[in-house]
Design a protein around this motif. Structure first.
Motif, short mmCIF file in Angstrom:
data_model
loop_
_atom_site.label_atom_id
_atom_site.label_comp_id
_atom_site.label_asym_id
_atom_site.label_seq_id
_atom_site.Cartn_x
_atom_site.Cartn_y
_atom_site.Cartn_z
N PHE A 112 -2.11 1.35 -6.38
CA PHE A 112 -3.26 0.83 -7.13
C PHE A 112 -4.60 1.14 -6.44
N SER A 113 -4.51 1.66 -5.19
CA SER A 113 -5.71 1.80 -4.37
C SER A 113 -6.80 2.65 -5.01
N LYS A 114 -6.42 3.84 -5.47
CA LYS A 114 -7.45 4.81 -5.88
C LYS A 114 -7.82 4.65 -7.35
N ALA A 115 -6.82 4.59 -8.23
CA ALA A 115 -7.11 4.55 -9.67
C ALA A 115 -7.85 3.28 -10.06
N SER A 138 6.99 12.59 -3.79
CA SER A 138 5.87 13.04 -4.61
C SER A 138 4.80 11.96 -4.56
N ASP A 139 3.76 12.22 -3.79
CA ASP A 139 2.68 11.25 -3.60
C ASP A 139 1.67 11.45 -4.72
N GLU A 140 1.72 10.53 -5.70
CA GLU A 140 0.92 10.67 -6.91
C GLU A 140 -0.24 9.67 -6.94
N MET A 141 -0.69 9.33 -5.75
CA MET A 141 -1.73 8.31 -5.59
C MET A 141 -3.01 8.61 -6.38
N TYR A 142 -3.33 9.90 -6.54
CA TYR A 142 -4.58 10.27 -7.23
C TYR A 142 -4.34 10.71 -8.67
N GLU A 143 -3.17 10.37 -9.18
CA GLU A 143 -2.77 10.76 -10.54
C GLU A 143 -3.88 10.63 -11.59
N ASN A 164 -4.54 16.35 -4.50
CA ASN A 164 -4.40 16.38 -3.05
C ASN A 164 -5.58 15.80 -2.27
N ASN A 165 -5.24 15.02 -1.29
CA ASN A 165 -6.17 14.60 -0.24
C ASN A 165 -5.78 15.38 1.01
N PRO A 166 -6.61 16.21 1.56
CA PRO A 166 -8.06 16.34 1.39
C PRO A 166 -8.50 17.48 0.48
N GLY A 218 0.84 -1.20 0.00
CA GLY A 218 0.00 0.00 0.00
C GLY A 218 0.87 1.24 0.00
N GLY A 219 0.27 2.33 -0.47
CA GLY A 219 1.00 3.59 -0.53
C GLY A 219 1.41 4.07 0.86
N LYS A 220 0.62 3.74 1.85
CA LYS A 220 0.93 4.14 3.21
C LYS A 220 2.27 3.54 3.65
N HIS A 221 2.48 2.30 3.28
CA HIS A 221 3.74 1.61 3.58
C HIS A 221 4.88 2.24 2.79
N LEU A 279 5.10 16.35 -1.17
CA LEU A 279 4.13 16.96 -2.09
C LEU A 279 3.07 15.93 -2.43
N ASN A 280 1.83 16.36 -2.46
CA ASN A 280 0.73 15.45 -2.77
C ASN A 280 -0.23 16.15 -3.72
N SER A 281 -0.15 15.76 -4.97
CA SER A 281 -1.00 16.38 -6.00
C SER A 281 -1.36 15.31 -7.02
N TRP A 313 -6.38 -4.34 -1.56
CA TRP A 313 -5.35 -5.25 -2.08
C TRP A 313 -3.97 -4.94 -1.52
N ARG A 314 -3.81 -3.73 -1.02
CA ARG A 314 -2.58 -3.25 -0.41
C ARG A 314 -1.39 -3.32 -1.37
N LEU A 315 -1.44 -2.46 -2.36
CA LEU A 315 -0.37 -2.41 -3.36
C LEU A 315 0.03 -0.97 -3.64
N TYR A 342 -2.69 18.55 4.58
CA TYR A 342 -1.90 17.33 4.35
C TYR A 342 -2.70 16.12 4.78
N TRP A 343 -2.37 15.01 4.16
CA TRP A 343 -3.00 13.75 4.53
C TRP A 343 -2.56 13.39 5.94
N VAL A 344 -3.51 12.97 6.78
CA VAL A 344 -3.26 12.79 8.23
C VAL A 344 -2.08 11.89 8.58
N1 PMP Z 1 -1.53 8.96 -0.21
C1 PMP Z 1 -2.68 9.63 -0.12
C2 PMP Z 1 -2.70 11.06 -0.41
C3 PMP Z 1 -3.85 8.96 0.28
O1 PMP Z 1 -5.01 9.62 0.38
C4 PMP Z 1 -3.79 7.59 0.57
C5 PMP Z 1 -5.01 6.81 1.00
N2 PMP Z 1 -5.92 7.47 1.76
C6 PMP Z 1 -2.56 6.94 0.44
C7 PMP Z 1 -1.45 7.66 0.05
C8 PMP Z 1 -2.36 5.49 0.79
O2 PMP Z 1 -3.05 4.62 0.05
P1 PMP Z 1 -2.95 3.06 0.27
O3 PMP Z 1 -2.12 2.80 1.47
O4 PMP Z 1 -4.35 2.59 0.43
O5 PMP Z 1 -2.32 2.51 -0.98
#
Ligand code: PMP
Length: 396
Positions: free
Chosen positions: A235-238, A201-206, A173-175, A98-101, A169-171, A244-246, A123-125
């Motif tokens: 892979f979580s958001k897109a 560069s957190d591109e999770m929402y690309e 952006n959440n939230p 997962g991206g958190k990891h 950087l997160n773009s 699945w934690r990837l 910023y994301w919590v």
């Molecule tokens: N980065 C951002 C900005 C997020 O919002 C999230 C999920 N809320 C993640 C990373 C982590 O995503 P995940 O661990 O589910 O892959």
């Protein structure tokens, strides 16, 4: 039993109170509208699930190399080259749980005691906690509504000290639901030139950008940006694969190797059959599957922002990415609504939930107490119902 100082220093998520209360109310049969979700409300596309099932049937059930199977790292390298203009070898890529990891591990690999990490609001919590767990200091840059909550080059320049080791950087952006333009990112990249600052560069929402919004990877802006950036995605958001934690990180070889060493002792590889499903996810059907979800999010985001702006004392920019609206509701602070004194976003969220049965997330834990976060990862019907309730609740 004794609890470590480290664990004691991590607070329970400040957003949990509202979420648990919403669940409690739901369990009691109350018709709660939930705007708290951080996960797409769509099912994982079938072609990805099928690939996981095939992998299981083929016996892909054992350990892999800690960094992930080379076929997946190659598929990610291809994706980053073709879609992001980034040249990474498979050795420069690590697949995380997962991206958190990814974020946690990257910070563990780069940061030391006394290092400072620049974190623009909102910023994301999770970022502040992962920074602190790496013994580093959080250096918050408070952004303004007037710049759409984006950090300016001057703010970045002023925040850099001799101890600055990292910028997050997160773009999109959440939230905040905003996306930096390529020019805005270029201007930030120029400020960093000549420094030793590493960028996550957190591109999770690309993939979730709307209208004419153009997504650009920070590392693709220049050779200098490439050399200092850890590109993080997942892979979580897109793909609607939160369970699945990837996630993955691409960057300079020495950092990725250090993350690999940590990962080999902390978690080892991601779930093996999920890695095979991830290869499939990046394949041919991806475009159509993602585009369907993206269009739906765009439609909902437009509607939600428009409705929010129509409510007295609520101000919201139309989201350009992710699936969140982050309206400023602070003109209602100081009011007493049905006996509840609203002094900030925590009171606002709590009273709104108790009195009108709608769950929103307070902005305080994201660094913006003037705001609340509403996720539009729910049906248009729910959005309409929740916003009708907000309009009525605030008009009292
Ligand atoms: N980065 C951002 C900005 C997020 O919002 C999230 C999920 N809320 C993640 C990373 C982590 O995503 P995940 O661990 O589910 O892959």
């Amino acid at each position: 039993m004794k609890i470590s100082k480290r664990a004691q220093s991590v607070p329970a998520s400040a957003t949990i109170a509202v979420t648990s209360r919403a669940q409690e109310l739901k369990a009691q049969g109350v018709d709660v509208v939930g705007f708290g979700a951080g996960a797409p409300d769509f099912d994982t596309p079938k072609y990805i699930k099928d690939a996981a099932i095939e992998a299981l049937k083929a016996g892909k059930t054992k350990y892999t190399s800690a960094a992930g199977i080379v076929e997946l790292r190659t598929a990610i390298a291809d994706k980053l080259r073709e879609e992001n203009g980034l040249e990474y070898s498979p050795e420069q890529i690590i697949v995380n749980i997962g991206g958190k990891h990814s974020i946690y591990e990257a910070m563990q690999a780069v940061l030391d005691l006394g290092d400072e990490v620049i974190l623009p609001t909102p910023y994301w919590v999770t970022y502040p906690e992962t920074i602190k767990l790496a013994d580093a200091e959080v250096k918050i840059v408070q952004t303004e509504k007037s710049t759409d909550y984006k950090m300016t080059p001057t703010q970045l320049r002023n925040a850099i000290t001799k101890n600055t080791a990292m910028l997050v950087l997160n773009s999109p952006n959440n939230p905040g639901g905003f996306t930096y333009t390529p020019d805005e990112l270029k201007a930030l990249a120029e400020v960093l030139e000549g420094t030793d600052v590493c960028v996550i560069s957190d591109e999770m929402y690309e993939k979730l950008v709307f209208g004419k919004t153009e997504f650009v990877s920070f590392a693709s802006l220049s050779e200098d940006a490439y050399n200092r950036t850890l590109t993080m995605n997942g892979f979580s958001k897109a793909f609607s694969m939160t369970g699945w934690r990837l996630g993955y990180t691409a960057g300079p070889l020495d950092v990725i190797k250090a993350m690999g060493r940590l990962q080999s002792h902390m978690t080892s590889n991601c779930v093996t059959f999920c890695q095979y499903a991830a290869i499939a996810a990046l394949g041919e059907p991806a475009h159509e599957a993602i585009e369907k979800m993206r269009q739906e999010f765009e439609r909902r985001g437009k509607y939600m922002a428009q409705r929010l702006n129509g409510i007295e004392g609520v101000e919201c920019s139309e989201p350009t990415g992710a699936f969140y609206c982050f309206p400023d509701v602070s003109s209602h602070y100081g009011r007493n609504i049905n006996g509840a004194k609203i002094t900030g976003s925590m009171d606002f969220a709590q009273a709104f939930l108790e009195q009108a049965n709608v769950a929103v997330v307070p902005g305080l834990p994201f660094g913006c107490d003037n705001n609340v976060r509403l996720s539009f990862a729910c049906s248009l019907e729910q959005i309409t119902k929740g916003l009708d309730r907000l309009e009525e609740w605030l008009s009292q």
